[in-house]
Design an enzyme around this catalytic site. Structure first.
Site: not given
Ligand code: CO
Length: 212
Positions: A42, A44, A46, A98, A101
């Site tokens: 992803c 993302d 993090r 994750h 998400c």
């Molecule tokens: Co995500």
């Protein structure tokens, strides 16, 4: 100092640290790229692939998008996959989702966000495929967690449906495709145990005839 300038300063410090540990670090990397892994994760912030797996530059070829999707009309993903599998000859492709998400969460909801709604649609398709199982889960947080896992598993299967992967399986018995999920609450990665390196678990309709 502007915040973005801090990044450039940190880059200088990182180079110094790397050279301190190994003065040939960049010389070696400049000449060859031979990663063993393709990571599809992803976007993302993090979930940085190298950092959470303790890998160094040169070890992981990385593709990231919203909700770690394998969309078979996505030229970007297909190009990365083709290059990783056929040129770099990676032996493992890891789809890593994750918990928490935002892309998957949005797919469970009905709000319009904009252009991205069209991307989220692919995740909604996964929900529809597993609607019965998901809606048996009353706790919404647990339902979201399971949806995240099922989304990863479907992307693993979607990789297996590509001619790129099926031809590589036929010619060299690799790569293995893995489905993992990262927990942003404790940093741990869990293997969803759906690894595959042949088409035996796949619906007949997706199997291409073998190239001779
Ligand atoms: Co995500």
């Amino acid at each position: 100092m502007k915040k973005y300038q801090q990044l450039l300063l940190q880059n200088r410090a990182w180079v110094e640290q790397k050279l301190l540990e190994d003065k040939d670090f960049f010389n070696r990397l400049a000449n060859v790229q031979k990663p063993e892994f393709l990571w599809i994760g992803c976007a993302d912030s993090r979930v940085p692939a190298n950092e959470i797996t303790g890998t160094q530059p040169g070890e992981v070829f990385v593709h990231r998008n919203i909700a770690n999707m394998v969309v078979h009309t996505d030229m970007n993903m297909l190009s990365v996959l083709d290059y990783a599998v056929n040129v770099l000859q990676v032996n493992h492709v890891i789809v890593c989702g994750h918990y928490g998400c935002g892309g998957v969460r949005a797919a469970m909801q009905h709000k319009q966000v904009g252009l991205i709604d069209n991307w989220i649609r692919h995740i909604k398709d996964v929900y529809r495929m597993h609607q019965d199982e998901l809606e048996k889960i009353q706790d919404m947080k647990k339902r979201e967690d399971r949806f995240i896992e099922l989304n990863v598993i479907e992307q693993v299967y979607d990789l297996g449906k590509t001619s790129i992967i099926q031809n590589a399986w036929q010619s060299r018995g690799a790569p293995y495709i893995h489905g993992w999920v990262y927990d942003i609450r404790n940093g741990l990665i869990q293997d969803l145990n759906v690894s595959m390196n042949d088409d035996s678990g796949m619906s007949e309709v997706y199997r291409f005839e073998k190239l001779s």
